[in-house]
Design a protein around this motif. Structure first.
Motif, PDB file in Angstrom:
ATOM      1  N   UNK A 192       8.160  -1.757  11.782  1.00 14.77           N
ATOM      2  CA  UNK A 192       6.826  -2.253  11.505  1.00 14.77           C
ATOM      3  C   UNK A 192       5.872  -1.121  11.214  1.00 14.77           C
ATOM      4  N   UNK A 193       4.680  -1.498  10.820  1.00 15.74           N
ATOM      5  CA  UNK A 193       3.628  -0.539  10.538  1.00 15.74           C
ATOM      6  C   UNK A 193       2.355  -1.089  11.159  1.00 15.74           C
ATOM      7  N   UNK A 194       1.711  -0.283  11.988  1.00 20.67           N
ATOM      8  CA  UNK A 194       0.502  -0.718  12.678  1.00 20.67           C
ATOM      9  C   UNK A 194      -0.703  -0.816  11.747  1.00 20.67           C
ATOM     10  N   UNK A 195      -0.578  -0.339  10.520  1.00 20.62           N
ATOM     11  CA  UNK A 195      -1.682  -0.428   9.573  1.00 20.62           C
ATOM     12  C   UNK A 195      -2.775   0.583   9.838  1.00 20.62           C
ATOM     13  N   UNK A 196      -2.477   1.641  10.511  1.00 23.56           N
ATOM     14  CA  UNK A 196      -3.481   2.657  10.852  1.00 23.56           C
ATOM     15  C   UNK A 196      -3.286   3.965  10.102  1.00 23.56           C
ATOM     16  N   UNK A 256      -1.689   2.847   4.442  1.00 24.63           N
ATOM     17  CA  UNK A 256      -1.573   1.413   4.703  1.00 24.63           C
ATOM     18  C   UNK A 256      -2.598   1.005   5.749  1.00 24.63           C
ATOM     19  N   UNK A 257      -3.412   0.007   5.424  1.00 21.08           N
ATOM     20  CA  UNK A 257      -4.408  -0.471   6.384  1.00 21.08           C
ATOM     21  C   UNK A 257      -4.142  -1.906   6.833  1.00 21.08           C
ATOM     22  N   UNK A 258      -2.946  -2.416   6.535  1.00 18.47           N
ATOM     23  CA  UNK A 258      -2.589  -3.787   6.914  1.00 18.47           C
ATOM     24  C   UNK A 258      -1.321  -3.765   7.767  1.00 18.47           C
ATOM     25  N   UNK A 276       9.659 -11.036   7.238  1.00 21.49           N
ATOM     26  CA  UNK A 276       8.564 -10.086   7.125  1.00 21.49           C
ATOM     27  C   UNK A 276       7.270 -10.833   7.414  1.00 21.49           C
ATOM     28  N   UNK A 277       6.443 -10.239   8.271  1.00 25.18           N
ATOM     29  CA  UNK A 277       5.137 -10.807   8.587  1.00 25.18           C
ATOM     30  C   UNK A 277       4.087  -9.785   8.176  1.00 25.18           C
ATOM     31  N   UNK A 278       3.177 -10.206   7.306  1.00 28.86           N
ATOM     32  CA  UNK A 278       2.082  -9.359   6.844  1.00 28.86           C
ATOM     33  C   UNK A 278       0.764  -9.916   7.360  1.00 28.86           C
ATOM     34  N   UNK A 279      -0.041  -9.058   7.940  1.00 31.44           N
ATOM     35  CA  UNK A 279      -1.372  -9.420   8.413  1.00 31.44           C
ATOM     36  C   UNK A 279      -2.419  -8.886   7.453  1.00 31.44           C
ATOM     37  N   UNK A 280      -3.638  -9.431   7.495  1.00 33.35           N
ATOM     38  CA  UNK A 280      -4.713  -8.875   6.675  1.00 33.35           C
ATOM     39  C   UNK A 280      -5.021  -7.431   7.074  1.00 33.35           C
ATOM     40  N   UNK A 281      -5.717  -6.730   6.210  1.00 35.08           N
ATOM     41  CA  UNK A 281      -6.087  -5.335   6.465  1.00 35.08           C
ATOM     42  C   UNK A 281      -7.155  -5.248   7.561  1.00 35.08           C
ATOM     43  N   UNK A 282      -7.242  -4.076   8.162  1.00 39.94           N
ATOM     44  CA  UNK A 282      -8.308  -3.818   9.136  1.00 39.94           C
ATOM     45  C   UNK A 282      -9.659  -3.848   8.431  1.00 39.94           C
ATOM     46  N   UNK A 283     -10.683  -4.318   9.133  1.00 44.87           N
ATOM     47  CA  UNK A 283     -12.033  -4.317   8.590  1.00 44.87           C
ATOM     48  C   UNK A 283     -12.483  -2.882   8.393  1.00 44.87           C
ATOM     49  N   UNK A 284     -13.305  -2.700   7.396  1.00 43.81           N
ATOM     50  CA  UNK A 284     -13.828  -1.349   7.122  1.00 43.81           C
ATOM     51  C   UNK A 284     -15.269  -1.257   7.510  1.00 43.81           C
TER      52      UNK A 284
END
Length: 141
Positions: free
Chosen positions: A21-25, A29-31, A133-141
Protein backbone atom coordinates in the motif's frame (compact mmCIF):
# COMPACT_ATOMS: atom_id res chain seq x y z
CA UNK A 1 -11.27 0.20 4.41
CA UNK A 2 -9.68 -3.05 3.20
CA UNK A 3 -9.93 -5.02 6.43
CA UNK A 4 -13.66 -5.92 6.23
CA UNK A 5 -13.32 -6.98 2.59
CA UNK A 6 -10.27 -9.08 3.37
CA UNK A 7 -12.03 -10.72 6.30
CA UNK A 8 -14.97 -11.60 4.02
CA UNK A 9 -12.59 -13.06 1.41
CA UNK A 10 -10.77 -15.17 4.03
CA UNK A 11 -14.10 -16.34 5.47
CA UNK A 12 -15.03 -17.53 1.96
CA UNK A 13 -11.79 -19.51 1.64
CA UNK A 14 -9.47 -16.92 0.10
CA UNK A 15 -5.78 -16.86 1.02
CA UNK A 16 -3.78 -13.61 0.94
CA UNK A 17 -0.62 -14.13 -1.07
CA UNK A 18 0.81 -10.60 -1.06
CA UNK A 19 -0.13 -7.02 -0.20
CA UNK A 20 1.25 -3.52 -0.41
CA UNK A 21 0.00 0.00 0.00
CA UNK A 22 0.84 3.66 -0.12
CA UNK A 23 -0.13 6.05 2.65
CA UNK A 24 -0.40 8.90 0.14
CA UNK A 25 2.12 11.06 1.98
CA UNK A 26 4.99 10.94 -0.52
CA UNK A 27 6.14 13.52 -3.02
CA UNK A 28 4.81 11.42 -5.91
CA UNK A 29 1.42 10.39 -4.51
CA UNK A 30 -1.13 12.20 -2.35
CA UNK A 31 -3.88 9.54 -2.44
CA UNK A 32 -3.77 6.48 -0.15
CA UNK A 33 -4.19 3.10 -1.81
CA UNK A 34 -3.97 -0.57 -0.96
CA UNK A 35 -3.37 -3.59 -3.16
CA UNK A 36 -3.55 -7.31 -2.35
CA UNK A 37 -3.34 -10.58 -4.25
CA UNK A 38 -5.58 -13.43 -3.10
CA UNK A 39 -6.03 -16.99 -4.23
CA UNK A 40 -9.68 -17.95 -3.97
CA UNK A 41 -11.16 -21.42 -4.40
CA UNK A 42 -12.78 -22.43 -7.66
CA UNK A 43 -12.66 -21.46 -11.30
CA UNK A 44 -13.21 -17.87 -12.43
CA UNK A 45 -17.01 -18.11 -12.39
CA UNK A 46 -16.92 -19.39 -8.79
CA UNK A 47 -14.29 -16.79 -7.86
CA UNK A 48 -16.39 -14.02 -9.37
CA UNK A 49 -19.41 -15.01 -7.29
CA UNK A 50 -17.26 -15.30 -4.16
CA UNK A 51 -15.59 -11.90 -4.62
CA UNK A 52 -18.84 -10.14 -5.53
CA UNK A 53 -20.56 -11.60 -2.47
CA UNK A 54 -17.66 -10.61 -0.19
CA UNK A 55 -17.67 -7.08 -1.63
CA UNK A 56 -21.44 -6.79 -1.20
CA UNK A 57 -21.14 -7.85 2.46
CA UNK A 58 -19.04 -4.74 3.11
CA UNK A 59 -21.07 -2.29 1.02
CA UNK A 60 -19.54 -2.48 -2.46
CA UNK A 61 -21.44 -3.38 -5.61
CA UNK A 62 -19.11 -4.65 -8.32
CA UNK A 63 -19.91 -4.27 -12.02
CA UNK A 64 -18.04 -5.62 -15.04
CA UNK A 65 -15.45 -3.02 -16.00
CA UNK A 66 -13.49 -5.07 -18.54
CA UNK A 67 -14.20 -2.65 -21.39
CA UNK A 68 -12.13 0.10 -19.70
CA UNK A 69 -8.81 -1.68 -20.22
CA UNK A 70 -7.05 -4.34 -22.23
CA UNK A 71 -8.43 -7.20 -20.18
CA UNK A 72 -6.58 -10.01 -22.01
CA UNK A 73 -8.16 -13.14 -20.51
CA UNK A 74 -8.89 -11.41 -17.21
CA UNK A 75 -12.14 -10.09 -15.85
CA UNK A 76 -12.14 -6.60 -14.38
CA UNK A 77 -14.76 -5.57 -11.84
CA UNK A 78 -15.18 -2.19 -10.15
CA UNK A 79 -17.23 -0.08 -7.79
CA UNK A 80 -16.29 3.55 -8.40
CA UNK A 81 -19.17 5.28 -6.62
CA UNK A 82 -20.63 2.97 -3.96
CA UNK A 83 -18.94 4.32 -0.85
CA UNK A 84 -17.91 7.82 0.13
CA UNK A 85 -14.63 8.26 1.94
CA UNK A 86 -15.23 8.64 5.69
CA UNK A 87 -11.88 10.35 6.32
CA UNK A 88 -12.02 14.08 7.18
CA UNK A 89 -8.41 14.75 6.14
CA UNK A 90 -9.07 13.48 2.61
CA UNK A 91 -10.89 15.35 -0.15
CA UNK A 92 -14.54 14.57 -0.74
CA UNK A 93 -14.91 11.61 -3.02
CA UNK A 94 -15.60 7.95 -3.46
CA UNK A 95 -13.65 4.94 -2.32
CA UNK A 96 -12.85 3.00 -5.50
CA UNK A 97 -12.67 -0.79 -5.38
CA UNK A 98 -11.03 -2.47 -8.38
CA UNK A 99 -10.89 -6.24 -8.75
CA UNK A 100 -9.03 -8.25 -11.37
CA UNK A 101 -9.87 -11.92 -11.69
CA UNK A 102 -6.94 -13.40 -13.58
CA UNK A 103 -7.41 -15.98 -16.31
CA UNK A 104 -3.97 -17.39 -17.03
CA UNK A 105 -1.95 -15.37 -14.50
CA UNK A 106 -0.90 -16.41 -11.00
CA UNK A 107 1.11 -14.82 -8.21
CA UNK A 108 4.86 -15.01 -8.80
CA UNK A 109 5.76 -16.12 -5.29
CA UNK A 110 6.89 -15.25 -1.79
CA UNK A 111 9.30 -12.38 -1.39
CA UNK A 112 7.99 -10.37 -4.35
CA UNK A 113 7.47 -6.89 -2.90
CA UNK A 114 5.48 -5.75 -5.95
CA UNK A 115 2.87 -8.54 -5.84
CA UNK A 116 3.64 -9.53 -9.42
CA UNK A 117 1.48 -11.95 -11.37
CA UNK A 118 2.88 -13.94 -14.29
CA UNK A 119 1.22 -15.58 -17.27
CA UNK A 120 1.21 -19.37 -16.94
CA UNK A 121 0.69 -22.00 -19.62
CA UNK A 122 -1.29 -24.22 -17.26
CA UNK A 123 -2.94 -22.15 -14.52
CA UNK A 124 -4.74 -24.17 -11.85
CA UNK A 125 -8.44 -24.80 -12.51
CA UNK A 126 -9.36 -25.27 -8.84
CA UNK A 127 -8.37 -21.77 -7.69
CA UNK A 128 -8.24 -18.27 -9.15
CA UNK A 129 -5.79 -15.45 -8.54
CA UNK A 130 -7.59 -12.22 -7.66
CA UNK A 131 -6.19 -8.70 -7.26
CA UNK A 132 -8.06 -6.22 -5.08
CA UNK A 133 -7.12 -2.55 -5.13
CA UNK A 134 -8.70 0.15 -2.98
CA UNK A 135 -8.07 3.79 -3.90
CA UNK A 136 -9.01 6.66 -1.60
CA UNK A 137 -9.34 10.34 -2.51
CA UNK A 138 -6.26 12.55 -2.19
CA UNK A 139 -5.37 14.40 1.00
CA UNK A 140 -6.80 17.90 1.27
CA UNK A 141 -4.38 20.67 0.43
Amino acid sequence: MAKPLEEALVKAGGVKMCSRGDAGRGSDNDAPNYHAIYEVPGNRATASDLVSTAAKEVGFSLVDDSSRANAEDNRLLADRTGQRSPYADLAEGSVVLLVTEYGSRTYTGAGDQFCTVTKRDNPPSDRTTVDITINLPAFKR
